[in-house]
Structure formats: C-alpha cells, structure tokens
Scaffold this active site. Structure first.
Site, PDB file in Angstrom:
ATOM      1  N   HIS A 165     -24.705   1.856   9.762  1.00 56.88           N
ATOM      2  CA  HIS A 165     -23.662   1.169   9.599  1.00 56.88           C
ATOM      3  C   HIS A 165     -23.991  -0.044   8.261  1.00 56.88           C
ATOM      4  O   HIS A 165     -23.563  -0.114   7.217  1.00 56.88           O
ATOM      5  CB  HIS A 165     -22.949   0.089  10.520  1.00 56.88           C
ATOM      6  CG  HIS A 165     -21.865   1.260  11.477  1.00 56.88           C
ATOM      7  ND1 HIS A 165     -20.931   1.943  10.382  1.00 56.88           N
ATOM      8  CD2 HIS A 165     -21.636   1.489  12.600  1.00 56.88           C
ATOM      9  CE1 HIS A 165     -20.118   2.716  11.583  1.00 56.88           C
ATOM     10  NE2 HIS A 165     -20.541   2.146  13.074  1.00 56.88           N
ATOM     11  N   HIS A 225     -27.113   4.073  15.329  1.00 54.66           N
ATOM     12  CA  HIS A 225     -25.584   4.237  14.836  1.00 54.66           C
ATOM     13  C   HIS A 225     -25.415   2.978  14.346  1.00 54.66           C
ATOM     14  O   HIS A 225     -24.624   3.012  13.044  1.00 54.66           O
ATOM     15  CB  HIS A 225     -24.755   4.327  16.383  1.00 54.66           C
ATOM     16  CG  HIS A 225     -23.438   4.183  15.978  1.00 54.66           C
ATOM     17  ND1 HIS A 225     -22.536   5.340  16.130  1.00 54.66           N
ATOM     18  CD2 HIS A 225     -22.631   3.013  15.361  1.00 54.66           C
ATOM     19  CE1 HIS A 225     -21.262   5.046  15.640  1.00 54.66           C
ATOM     20  NE2 HIS A 225     -21.200   3.581  15.496  1.00 54.66           N
ATOM     21  N   GLU A 226     -25.563   1.737  14.727  1.00 58.72           N
ATOM     22  CA  GLU A 226     -25.332   0.494  14.014  1.00 58.72           C
ATOM     23  C   GLU A 226     -26.138   0.381  12.605  1.00 58.72           C
ATOM     24  O   GLU A 226     -25.805  -0.290  12.064  1.00 58.72           O
ATOM     25  CB  GLU A 226     -25.617  -0.735  15.183  1.00 58.72           C
ATOM     26  CG  GLU A 226     -24.812  -0.760  16.362  1.00 58.72           C
ATOM     27  CD  GLU A 226     -23.435  -0.752  16.191  1.00 58.72           C
ATOM     28  OE1 GLU A 226     -22.887  -0.816  15.038  1.00 58.72           O
ATOM     29  OE2 GLU A 226     -22.696  -0.515  17.076  1.00 58.72           O
TER      30      GLU A 226
END
Length: 264
Positions: A61, A57-58
C-alpha cells in the site's frame, strides 16, 4: 541530509528482520523434523510468516502510494516494514493474528494512513487499495508452488501441513480483503468511483466492516460454504484439504493432539 533521511526511511527495520528470522528458524525446525513435537514450531512458523505477509501487505500500500504522489509515507516509517510503525497496530497486527488463532481465518486489518489529498487520479487511488490483496495473492502462489510443482517429496509432514495452512491464510486474506465492504481494500478499490453522497453515507460504518465480515463467517452455513470454496481452490493448486486442516490443528498445539495428523 535529505538524502540520508530518505535512505533511513527505506531501511528495513530490525523488528521485521527479527520476525523473518523466527520464520526461517521455525521453518527449518519443521523441515528437518528437528522439533520432534511440531506444535510450537508450527505456531511460530505460521504466526511469524503471517506477520511477515501483513508487513508486506501494508508495505505494498505504502510503496504504491509513494509512487502515486504521497511522499509522506517515508517519514511515517511505512517503507521500513516495521509493524510497530503502522497507524493502527492493533488492527493491522494483533486482530489478524487473533483471527488466525480463533478461526483459522486470514484477514488483514487496518491499513497504513495514506494522505489521499496528495494523490491525483481515481485509478491511482484504486491501485493503492488493490496493492495489498495482490501481495497476498503473490504470497499464496509462493506457498502453493511447492505443492503444484510436486517439490515436497520426502519433506516431513508437519512442514507440509504448516505450509498448507499458511497458504490457506493467504488465499482467505486475498479473497476476503477484496470484498467491497467499507473498511476493507475491496471497498477502497471502488470508492474513488462512487459519488460524494454515497461515500459520506458509508463513512461512519467503515470502522466496523472488518468485524462484520469476521462475525458473518461465524455463521455455520456461511463458514461451511466459504471454506468449501477455499478448499476447492487450494485443491486445484495441489494442496490437499487434510494438509491445511492438520496444519491448523497442529498450530493450536495447546489443544488435544489429532492422531491422524501426527501420522501424516
């Protein structure tokens, strides 16, 4: 020297590989019924897989930010998938794991630090924020695929239950983190399109958005309605409600054992 540094900035971290290895070994133990007592194996499998999804998820980003103009994410270690490199390790890893243990809720925490001044264009800013929840959507599709493809025939129930619970976490993460509440990615998607005055007014409450959403879900009526919707969505993807419920019960192995789940 610059090339070597750039390559090291993108090299997958041994920490992440270690977490992925725990996921694989504990998943194998459940798949083969090697564990006998599936509680600890379920806990290790779901927790480590959840942390893997948080790292991805990170990473999503950071990778999107890199291609949008923020080349500083490499030097910060965000592209190595190492959870220890996050700006807010407590918010990004510890709190989400606690949310899972306490309430069976998948909710990503803090994000990597993006130098927004390096990025031009509102669409790019929105896409950077959207990349995280989209990763959870993809992870949810991977977790639910064996169910709607009917590919789990003969697989021990504990593995199916654990996978169903992990799928529930990914779905809740994708939905909750897409809510346009300050501090969550959903707000990050719309923030570039808001006026400067609105953004300044909202800024002080942004750190409390995550806690507010979690607190709201502790209201029984809200919690019931939310999980009814989640169960309906998972049901449409072939995941039976009792599977995710049993997965959560087995995950919390320190509590009394549910005889219904041990028989399924």
């Amino acid at each position: 020297m610059t090339t070597a540094t750039a390559r090291s900035d993108r090299r997958i971290s041994p920490v992440f590989l270690g977490i992925a290895a725990v996921t694989a070994v504990s998943g194998w133990a459940l798949w083969t019924d090697f564990a006998g007592q599936p509680g600890l194996a379920t806990f290790l499998f779901v927790t480590s897989a959840w942390v893997v999804s948080l790292c991805l998820h990170e990473y999503a980003h950071a990778r999107t930010a890199l291609h949008s103009g923020d080349i500083s994410v490499g030097a910060k270690g965000y592209l190595t998938l190492n959870p220890l490199k996050y700006t807010h390790a407590l918010l990004s890893i510890v709190l989400p794991v606690l949310f899972v243990i306490m309430g069976g809720i998948g909710l990503p925490g803090g994000a990597v630090f993006i130098e927004r001044g390096r990025i031009r264009g509102r669409w790019k800013h929105s896409l950077i924020s959207a990349a995280g929840p989209l990763t959870n959507v993809l992870f949810a599709l991977v977790c639910t695929a064996p169910f709607w493809l009917d590919a789990l025939s003969g697989v021990p129930g504990p593995f199916r239950n654990a996978l169903a619970f992990l799928a529930l976490l990914q779905v809740t993460a994708a939905i909750l983190n897409s809510v346009p509440v300050p501090g969550l990615d959903g707000y990050g998607v719309i923030e570039p399109w808001l006026s400067y005055r609105v953004r300044r007014a909202v800024e002080p409450i942004a750190p409390f958005g995550l806690i507010a959403v979690f607190a709201l879900l502790w209201i029984p009526e809200v919690n019931l309605a939310f999980f009814h919707a989640i169960d309906a969505l998972l049901g449409s993807l072939g995941v039976e409600e009792f599977r995710s419920d049993c997965g959560f019960d087995t995950y919390r192995f320190w509590q009394s054992e549910n005889p219904f789940c041990t028989a399924r």
